[in-house]
Design a protein around this motif. Structure first.
Motif, PDB file in Angstrom:
ATOM      1  N   PRO A 232       0.840  -1.219   0.000  1.00 37.21           N
ATOM      2  CA  PRO A 232       0.000   0.000   0.000  1.00 37.21           C
ATOM      3  C   PRO A 232       0.865   1.256   0.000  1.00 37.21           C
ATOM      4  N   LEU A 233       0.289   2.348  -0.535  1.00 37.19           N
ATOM      5  CA  LEU A 233       1.002   3.627  -0.500  1.00 37.19           C
ATOM      6  C   LEU A 233       0.454   4.514   0.606  1.00 37.19           C
ATOM      7  N   VAL A 234      -0.807   4.239   0.992  1.00 42.76           N
ATOM      8  CA  VAL A 234      -1.482   5.058   1.998  1.00 42.76           C
ATOM      9  C   VAL A 234      -1.944   4.138   3.123  1.00 42.76           C
ATOM     10  N   PHE A 235      -1.528   4.436   4.334  1.00 43.80           N
ATOM     11  CA  PHE A 235      -1.870   3.589   5.483  1.00 43.80           C
ATOM     12  C   PHE A 235      -2.893   4.281   6.359  1.00 43.80           C
ATOM     13  N   GLY A 236      -3.679   3.499   7.067  1.00 46.38           N
ATOM     14  CA  GLY A 236      -4.684   4.090   7.957  1.00 46.38           C
ATOM     15  C   GLY A 236      -5.700   3.058   8.362  1.00 46.38           C
ATOM     16  N   GLY A 237      -6.946   3.343   8.048  1.00 51.14           N
ATOM     17  CA  GLY A 237      -8.054   2.509   8.520  1.00 51.14           C
ATOM     18  C   GLY A 237      -8.208   1.161   7.822  1.00 51.14           C
ATOM     19  N   GLY A 238      -7.390   0.904   6.831  1.00 49.08           N
ATOM     20  CA  GLY A 238      -7.436  -0.412   6.184  1.00 49.08           C
ATOM     21  C   GLY A 238      -8.573  -0.600   5.191  1.00 49.08           C
ATOM     22  N   GLN A 239      -9.152   0.511   4.702  1.00 50.09           N
ATOM     23  CA  GLN A 239     -10.206   0.387   3.681  1.00 50.09           C
ATOM     24  C   GLN A 239      -9.630  -0.206   2.389  1.00 50.09           C
ATOM     25  N   GLU A 240     -10.534  -0.620   1.514  1.00 48.72           N
ATOM     26  CA  GLU A 240     -10.128  -1.190   0.213  1.00 48.72           C
ATOM     27  C   GLU A 240      -9.101  -2.321   0.389  1.00 48.72           C
ATOM     28  N   PHE A 241      -9.504  -3.309   1.150  1.00 50.70           N
ATOM     29  CA  PHE A 241      -8.708  -4.532   1.350  1.00 50.70           C
ATOM     30  C   PHE A 241      -7.351  -4.234   1.987  1.00 50.70           C
ATOM     31  N   GLY A 242      -7.262  -3.118   2.694  1.00 44.11           N
ATOM     32  CA  GLY A 242      -5.996  -2.745   3.327  1.00 44.11           C
ATOM     33  C   GLY A 242      -5.008  -2.116   2.357  1.00 44.11           C
ATOM     34  N   LEU A 243      -5.444  -1.928   1.101  1.00 43.80           N
ATOM     35  CA  LEU A 243      -4.511  -1.419   0.085  1.00 43.80           C
ATOM     36  C   LEU A 243      -4.619   0.086  -0.126  1.00 43.80           C
ATOM     37  N   ARG A 244      -5.713   0.685   0.402  1.00 44.51           N
ATOM     38  CA  ARG A 244      -5.884   2.104   0.129  1.00 44.51           C
ATOM     39  C   ARG A 244      -6.762   2.663   1.241  1.00 44.51           C
ATOM     40  N   SER A 245      -6.115   3.096   2.316  1.00 51.52           N
ATOM     41  CA  SER A 245      -6.865   3.582   3.462  1.00 51.52           C
ATOM     42  C   SER A 245      -7.474   4.951   3.191  1.00 51.52           C
ATOM     43  N   GLY A 246      -8.521   5.247   3.935  1.00 54.86           N
ATOM     44  CA  GLY A 246      -9.222   6.521   3.792  1.00 54.86           C
ATOM     45  C   GLY A 246     -10.705   6.248   3.590  1.00 54.86           C
ATOM     46  N   THR A 247     -11.548   7.070   4.201  1.00 52.95           N
ATOM     47  CA  THR A 247     -12.991   6.896   4.077  1.00 52.95           C
ATOM     48  C   THR A 247     -13.392   6.923   2.601  1.00 52.95           C
ATOM     49  N   LEU A 248     -14.158   5.960   2.199  1.00 53.11           N
ATOM     50  CA  LEU A 248     -14.562   5.881   0.793  1.00 53.11           C
ATOM     51  C   LEU A 248     -15.450   7.064   0.428  1.00 53.11           C
ATOM     52  N   ALA A 249     -15.204   7.660  -0.754  1.00 52.87           N
ATOM     53  CA  ALA A 249     -15.997   8.796  -1.231  1.00 52.87           C
ATOM     54  C   ALA A 249     -17.218   8.228  -1.964  1.00 52.87           C
ATOM     55  N   THR A 250     -18.260   7.941  -1.201  1.00 55.75           N
ATOM     56  CA  THR A 250     -19.426   7.241  -1.752  1.00 55.75           C
ATOM     57  C   THR A 250     -19.958   7.898  -3.030  1.00 55.75           C
ATOM     58  N   HIS A 251     -20.138   9.231  -2.987  1.00 54.63           N
ATOM     59  CA  HIS A 251     -20.715   9.922  -4.149  1.00 54.63           C
ATOM     60  C   HIS A 251     -19.800   9.834  -5.377  1.00 54.63           C
ATOM     61  N   GLN A 252     -18.481   9.852  -5.162  1.00 54.10           N
ATOM     62  CA  GLN A 252     -17.544   9.740  -6.291  1.00 54.10           C
ATOM     63  C   GLN A 252     -17.619   8.349  -6.913  1.00 54.10           C
ATOM     64  N   ILE A 253     -17.733   7.354  -6.046  1.00 49.54           N
ATOM     65  CA  ILE A 253     -17.817   5.964  -6.498  1.00 49.54           C
ATOM     66  C   ILE A 253     -19.114   5.752  -7.272  1.00 49.54           C
ATOM     67  N   VAL A 254     -20.194   6.347  -6.768  1.00 48.62           N
ATOM     68  CA  VAL A 254     -21.478   6.294  -7.478  1.00 48.62           C
ATOM     69  C   VAL A 254     -21.338   6.963  -8.853  1.00 48.62           C
ATOM     70  N   GLY A 255     -20.638   8.100  -8.897  1.00 49.21           N
ATOM     71  CA  GLY A 255     -20.447   8.822 -10.158  1.00 49.21           C
ATOM     72  C   GLY A 255     -19.644   8.000 -11.156  1.00 49.21           C
TER      73      GLY A 255
END
Ligand SMILES: *Cc1c(COP(=O)(O)O)cnc(C)c1O
Length: 389
Positions: A232-255
């Motif tokens: 991973p390049l970004v560490f933190g909460g372990g989102q995205e299978f631990g590969l990309r931490s950070g709160t998911l931007a729901t609206h961006q993903i929907v877009g």
């Protein structure tokens, strides 16, 4: 006192595209007060679970369009991040097995500068030169492969010329060599069918804003994500299978997923439309001024064309057109400097052809009348400049 400022017609769609109304509507619904405001990682309560369900549906949608598993899609802030994660993530996680990477001289800066950063960390990178048609020869990829090669990274469609690589043959060659293959598909996703089920690509980067989605949204496809080691390049909460931490931007993903769905549902119609736009545009120009098209038109995306006009420099032309037609001389990140295009230089283009090169991008929202008007503006600008000389 007020003056009416009219917007120039927009033909820089390789740099970014306008958001589709359908995409905007979905994003606004997601962001509104009765939308989807929970944190997709907060599964203890209903708002969090509702957001998680929206993200899961988007992941499934992306996977369905690309012919892969939902668990192989990792959401990012765009293709720059996806390219960084794919190349650095693989290189850093496999440095014990090898330290050689292969890419080309015509990649986007987010690939080239990532490779250069790895070179500073002891990796060895081969930068392949394209032929004059604008694509990388299979033979050159083959010759560059070494026993310590970890990854080959080549783009699907070039963002300056529109030239497309013979990816299927390259993918087969690389798969047979047991090397990982990363593809930057920023200029292709949504526009061309990419079936990951039938082509052995290991990692693929996508950017939403190149096909009428929002800026700041994209994804990285990772084949066999559970087995492939990625640092991973970004560490933190372990989102995205631990590969990309950070709160998911729901609206961006929907877009992103709505833009993909929309593009897929009208892919053929859009394709034939831009084929027609490009041919009307070039025909109208060629009738009145002398133009040269860069790259082999037979391998070129109909969404883009790169041309030079005899005796006219790109900077001067773009300036003449400022109020009428927005076009550019190359990648957005490198224009603003007076450097000529490294993509065209790598193809062996030089002199006036190099300094006169401009790219024009077409989209589903242009009409034939738009492209004829744009062509006429260009012709008038060229005539004005020739008179001044
Ligand atoms: C636009 C583009 C990128 C960067 O994508 P972002 O989402 O803007 O970071 C990378 N590669 C290519 C070929 C592009 O056209």
């Amino acid at each position: 006192m007020s003056s009416v400022v009219t917007q120039p017609m927009y033909f820089d769609t390789a740099s970014t595209t306008q958001i589709a109304q359908e995409v905007l509507d979905e994003m606004v619904a997601c962001l509104s007060s009765n939308g989807c405001h929970g944190n997709p990682s907060s599964l203890m309560h209903q708002p969090g679970r509702a957001a998680a369900a929206v993200v899961a549906a988007a992941r499934k949608q992306m996977a369905a369009e690309l012919g892969c598993e939902a668990g192989e899609i990792l959401f990012t802030s765009g293709a720059t991040e996806a390219n960084n994660l794919a190349i650095q993530g693989v290189a850093l996680a496999h440095a014990e097995q090898g330290r050689h990477l292969i890419t080309s001289k015509i990649e986007h800066k987010s690939v080239l500068e990532t490779c250069q950063a790895l070179e500073r960390q002891g990796f060895d990178v081969t930068y392949l030169t394209p032929n004059r048609a604008g694509w990388i020869e299979l033979e050159d990829v083959k010759n560059a492969l070494r026993t310590d090669t970890l990854l080959v990274s080549l783009m699907h469609t070039n963002n300056e010329t529109g030239i497309q690589q013979p990816l299927e043959a390259v993918a087969d060659l690389i798969a047979n060599a047991g090397v990982l293959f990363h593809v930057d598909a920023s200029q292709a996703a949504g526009k061309f069918r990419i079936d990951l089920n039938s082509i052995p690509i290991d990692l693929l980067s996508i950017s939403a804003h190149k096909f009428h989605g929002p800026k700041g949204a994209g994804c990285l496809f990772i084949r066999n994500r559970r087995r492939l080691k990625i640092q991973p390049l970004v560490f933190g909460g372990g989102q995205e299978f631990g590969l990309r931490s950070g709160t998911l931007a729901t609206h961006q993903i929907v877009g992103l997923s709505e833009a993909m769905h929309l593009a897929a549902s009208r892919r053929d119609a859009d394709f034939f439309h831009v084929v027609e736009l490009k041919s009307f545009f070039l025909e109208r120009l060629a009738m009145q001024i002398k133009i040269k098209i860069h790259g082999d038109p037979r391998c070129c995306s109909p969404y883009l064309v790169n041309i030079s006009i005899a005796g006219i420099s790109s900077d001067a032309l773009i300036n003449q057109l400022l109020n009428d037609v927005a076009i550019s001389s190359g990648a957005a990140c490198s224009s603003g400097t007076i450097d000529s295009s490294y993509v065209l230089r790598a193809m062996g283009i030089d002199g006036d052809d190099l300094y006169g090169a401009v790219r024009i991008g077409f989209s589903r929202y242009h009409t034939i009348s738009d492209v004829l008007k744009a062509a006429q503006h260009i012709v008038s600008a060229v005539h004005r400049m020739q008179e001044l000389d």
